[in-house]
Design a protein around this motif. Structure first.
Motif, mmCIF file in Angstrom:
data_model
loop_
_atom_site.group_PDB
_atom_site.id
_atom_site.type_symbol
_atom_site.label_atom_id
_atom_site.label_comp_id
_atom_site.label_asym_id
_atom_site.label_seq_id
_atom_site.Cartn_x
_atom_site.Cartn_y
_atom_site.Cartn_z
ATOM 1 N N ALA A 131 0.827 -1.203 0.000
ATOM 2 C CA ALA A 131 0.000 0.000 0.000
ATOM 3 C C ALA A 131 0.867 1.261 0.000
ATOM 4 C CB ALA A 131 -0.926 -0.003 1.218
ATOM 5 N N PHE A 132 1.946 1.256 0.784
ATOM 6 C CA PHE A 132 2.829 2.424 0.835
ATOM 7 C C PHE A 132 3.590 2.596 -0.478
ATOM 8 C CE2 PHE A 132 2.850 1.362 5.531
ATOM 9 C CZ PHE A 132 1.942 2.357 5.847
ATOM 10 N N PHE A 133 4.085 1.487 -1.036
ATOM 11 C CA PHE A 133 4.783 1.579 -2.315
ATOM 12 C C PHE A 133 3.825 2.028 -3.421
ATOM 13 C CE2 PHE A 133 7.874 -1.292 -0.236
ATOM 14 C CZ PHE A 133 9.035 -0.592 -0.525
ATOM 15 N N TRP A 134 2.584 1.568 -3.336
ATOM 16 C CA TRP A 134 1.584 1.975 -4.326
ATOM 17 C C TRP A 134 1.397 3.487 -4.283
ATOM 18 C CZ3 TRP A 134 -1.940 -1.733 -6.845
ATOM 19 C CH2 TRP A 134 -2.869 -1.116 -7.686
ATOM 20 N N ALA A 135 1.246 4.035 -3.071
ATOM 21 C CA ALA A 135 1.072 5.483 -2.922
ATOM 22 C C ALA A 135 2.297 6.230 -3.445
ATOM 23 C CB ALA A 135 0.812 5.831 -1.454
ATOM 24 N N TYR A 136 3.483 5.705 -3.111
ATOM 25 C CA TYR A 136 4.703 6.395 -3.539
ATOM 26 C C TYR A 136 4.824 6.384 -5.062
ATOM 27 C CZ TYR A 136 9.545 7.880 -3.735
ATOM 28 O OH TYR A 136 10.703 8.577 -4.017
ATOM 29 N N PRO A 169 10.831 14.536 -6.573
ATOM 30 C CA PRO A 169 10.038 15.117 -5.478
ATOM 31 C C PRO A 169 9.500 16.503 -5.828
ATOM 32 C CG PRO A 169 12.141 14.250 -4.678
ATOM 33 C CD PRO A 169 12.225 14.278 -6.163
ATOM 34 N N PRO A 170 8.432 16.915 -5.170
ATOM 35 C CA PRO A 170 7.848 18.220 -5.472
ATOM 36 C C PRO A 170 8.853 19.351 -5.260
ATOM 37 C CG PRO A 170 6.353 16.918 -4.130
ATOM 38 C CD PRO A 170 7.659 16.180 -4.152
ATOM 39 N N ALA A 171 8.627 20.451 -5.942
ATOM 40 C CA ALA A 171 9.513 21.611 -5.828
ATOM 41 C C ALA A 171 9.583 22.065 -4.372
ATOM 42 C CB ALA A 171 9.008 22.743 -6.712
ATOM 43 N N GLY A 172 10.794 22.404 -3.944
ATOM 44 C CA GLY A 172 10.995 22.871 -2.581
ATOM 45 C C GLY A 172 11.361 21.782 -1.590
ATOM 46 N N ILE A 173 11.275 20.509 -2.008
ATOM 47 C CA ILE A 173 11.617 19.394 -1.121
ATOM 48 C C ILE A 173 13.094 19.043 -1.299
ATOM 49 C CG2 ILE A 173 11.284 16.943 -0.672
ATOM 50 C CD1 ILE A 173 9.060 18.581 0.455
ATOM 51 N N HIS A 174 13.837 19.090 -0.207
ATOM 52 C CA HIS A 174 15.224 18.653 -0.203
ATOM 53 C C HIS A 174 15.273 17.250 0.401
ATOM 54 C CE1 HIS A 174 15.588 23.017 -0.530
ATOM 55 N NE2 HIS A 174 16.793 22.819 -1.034
ATOM 56 N N PRO A 228 15.145 17.372 6.571
ATOM 57 C CA PRO A 228 14.937 18.733 6.056
ATOM 58 C C PRO A 228 13.476 19.062 5.753
ATOM 59 C CG PRO A 228 15.746 17.317 4.317
ATOM 60 C CD PRO A 228 15.720 16.474 5.558
ATOM 61 N N PHE A 229 12.561 18.167 6.097
ATOM 62 C CA PHE A 229 11.138 18.410 5.880
ATOM 63 C C PHE A 229 10.363 17.839 7.065
ATOM 64 C CE2 PHE A 229 12.694 14.875 3.228
ATOM 65 C CZ PHE A 229 12.136 13.795 3.899
ATOM 66 N N ALA A 230 9.156 18.355 7.271
ATOM 67 C CA ALA A 230 8.311 17.928 8.383
ATOM 68 C C ALA A 230 7.216 17.000 7.872
ATOM 69 C CB ALA A 230 7.692 19.135 9.086
ATOM 70 N N PHE A 231 6.599 16.260 8.787
ATOM 71 C CA PHE A 231 5.555 15.313 8.415
ATOM 72 C C PHE A 231 4.385 16.010 7.726
ATOM 73 C CE2 PHE A 231 1.766 12.731 9.234
ATOM 74 C CZ PHE A 231 2.202 11.484 8.809
ATOM 75 N N THR A 232 4.110 17.236 8.118
ATOM 76 C CA THR A 232 2.975 17.985 7.562
ATOM 77 C C THR A 232 3.374 18.813 6.349
ATOM 78 O OG1 THR A 232 3.410 19.768 9.147
ATOM 79 C CG2 THR A 232 1.813 18.093 9.794
ATOM 80 N N GLY A 233 4.509 18.514 5.745
ATOM 81 C CA GLY A 233 5.006 19.337 4.646
ATOM 82 C C GLY A 233 4.525 18.939 3.270
ATOM 83 N N GLY A 234 3.485 18.124 3.166
ATOM 84 C CA GLY A 234 2.964 17.747 1.861
ATOM 85 C C GLY A 234 2.982 16.246 1.653
ATOM 86 N N ILE A 235 2.736 15.826 0.401
ATOM 87 C CA ILE A 235 2.589 14.407 0.110
ATOM 88 C C ILE A 235 3.923 13.662 0.228
ATOM 89 C CG2 ILE A 235 2.859 14.812 -2.380
ATOM 90 C CD1 ILE A 235 0.748 12.085 -0.603
ATOM 91 N N TYR A 236 5.026 14.294 -0.176
ATOM 92 C CA TYR A 236 6.308 13.578 -0.107
ATOM 93 C C TYR A 236 6.692 13.246 1.332
ATOM 94 C CZ TYR A 236 11.203 12.342 -0.651
ATOM 95 O OH TYR A 236 12.394 11.678 -0.595
ATOM 96 N N PRO A 237 6.696 14.210 2.257
ATOM 97 C CA PRO A 237 7.018 13.849 3.651
ATOM 98 C C PRO A 237 6.044 12.837 4.242
ATOM 99 C CG PRO A 237 7.146 16.221 3.331
ATOM 100 C CD PRO A 237 6.510 15.665 2.104
ATOM 101 N N SER A 238 4.764 12.934 3.878
ATOM 102 C CA SER A 238 3.781 11.995 4.425
ATOM 103 C C SER A 238 4.106 10.567 4.007
ATOM 104 C CB SER A 238 2.371 12.378 3.966
ATOM 105 O OG SER A 238 2.002 13.645 4.476
ATOM 106 N N VAL A 239 4.339 10.366 2.703
ATOM 107 C CA VAL A 239 4.636 9.023 2.216
ATOM 108 C C VAL A 239 5.984 8.545 2.753
ATOM 109 C CG1 VAL A 239 5.056 7.635 0.154
ATOM 110 C CG2 VAL A 239 3.235 9.338 0.152
ATOM 111 N N GLY A 275 8.845 4.988 8.457
ATOM 112 C CA GLY A 275 8.514 4.924 9.873
ATOM 113 C C GLY A 275 7.903 3.595 10.267
ATOM 114 N N PHE A 276 6.975 3.078 9.447
ATOM 115 C CA PHE A 276 6.403 1.770 9.752
ATOM 116 C C PHE A 276 7.457 0.671 9.622
ATOM 117 C CE2 PHE A 276 2.084 3.525 9.492
ATOM 118 C CZ PHE A 276 1.495 2.826 10.533
ATOM 119 N N HIS A 277 8.392 0.853 8.677
ATOM 120 C CA HIS A 277 9.485 -0.118 8.609
ATOM 121 C C HIS A 277 10.326 -0.043 9.882
ATOM 122 C CE1 HIS A 277 13.637 -1.384 7.736
ATOM 123 N NE2 HIS A 277 13.044 -2.365 7.080
ATOM 124 N N GLY A 278 10.593 1.165 10.351
ATOM 125 C CA GLY A 278 11.343 1.314 11.591
ATOM 126 C C GLY A 278 10.634 0.662 12.766
#
Length: 280
Positions: free
Chosen positions: A106-111, A130-135, A198-209, A215-218
């Motif tokens: 499911a996670f790979f599908w979203a990514y 990755p989206p513009a602005g994402i490091h 360099p990004f937060a969890f709430t910073g858009g789709i890339y940080p979320s995925v 994180g679930f792997h961890g």
């Protein structure tokens, strides 16, 4: 006495090779605790209330502990965990790992959805991933180090398995101990990586995925490390033999599954998904 009658006190034998488990409260408590934990996640996300999640999590941990304790005690009873029963346990572990595989699908599908169709990213000025602005992280830094740690841990747990088959108790304890230490090292470096992200969890789709998948792997690494640590204690007590050691086998299978998932994450998320690398 007729042939169909059985004298009182005469031991009876099953006409099948399967073990019928004794009544247990742990499936019910585990289900209720898991439901409470899920409800606690919702309450925490919407109302910032922590205690419901904490109670549910403690209930799950307690149910797992007592349930596994009963299974270990059951396995020590002569004739209970016979070869047919042990095959059933192996099938159960294989199906559990298969369900975990679908969990990560499911996670790979979203990514891959946004990786292949970046124009679907809501609010993006340009269709890039990755989206513009994402490091992103340097894949040859901590991600590569953690990859080497997990690959090495796969070797040490295999060493422990072969030592067990050869009845080498010292090698078993050394291999298992090193695997636990490597698992703890992976979790430490991943926590450090998250702290320096360099990004937060709430910073858009890339940080979320990213945080959900890694994180679930961890979380699975932590569970696997605890699993192997319990096996180390049982091995120290001499509870495993070359002929009977399914508990260790299950832990080793789970750990190899964790290794393989990380290899996919490393290639897909860190290497194929690399963008402008953040400078530290």
């Amino acid at each position: 006495m007729a042939s169909s009658e059985v004298a009182v006190g005469t031991p009876t034998h099953n006409k099948h090779p399967y073990h019928l488990v004794d009544p247990s409260p742990w499936p019910l408590t585990a289900s209720l605790s898991a439901g409470l934990m899920l409800f606690g996640i919702i309450v925490f996300a919407h109302y910032n209330i922590h205690w419901v999640l904490g109670v549910g999590l403690l209930g799950v941990i307690a149910s797992m502990y007592f349930w596994f304790r009963d299974i270990v005690r059951e396995s020590k009873q002569p004739g209970v965990h016979n070869p047919i029963v042990r095959i059933g346990l192996r099938y159960g572990m294989v199906l559990f790992i298969a369900s975990e595989v679908m969990f990560f699908v499911a996670f790979f599908w979203a990514y891959f959805h946004f990786f292949l169709y970046p124009e679907h990213v809501s609010g993006a000025a340009k269709a890039i991933w990755p989206p513009a602005g994402i490091h992103t992280f340097d894949p040859l830094g901590l991600p590569l180090l953690n990859t080497m740690i997990l690959l090495l841990s796969g070797c040490t747990v295999t060493w422990a398995h072969h030592a067990l088959l050869e009845n080498d108790r010292k090698g078993l304890l050394q291999g298992l101990g090193l695997t636990v230490l490597l698992g703890m090292s992976f979790s430490f470096f991943q926590a450090y990586e998250y702290a320096e992200a360099p990004f937060a969890f709430t910073g858009g789709i890339y940080p979320s995925v990213f945080f959900l998948a890694t994180g679930f792997h961890g979380f699975h690494v932590i569970v696997g490390t605890i699993f192997l640590a319990v096996c180390w204690v049982r091995a120290y007590r001499g509870e495993f033999t070359p002929q009977r050691h399914f508990g260790f086998e299950a832990a080793a299978w789970y750990w190899h599954f964790v290794d393989v998932v990380w290899l996919f994450l490393f290639v897909v998320v860190y290497i194929l998904g690399v963008g402008e690398i953040a400078q530290h």
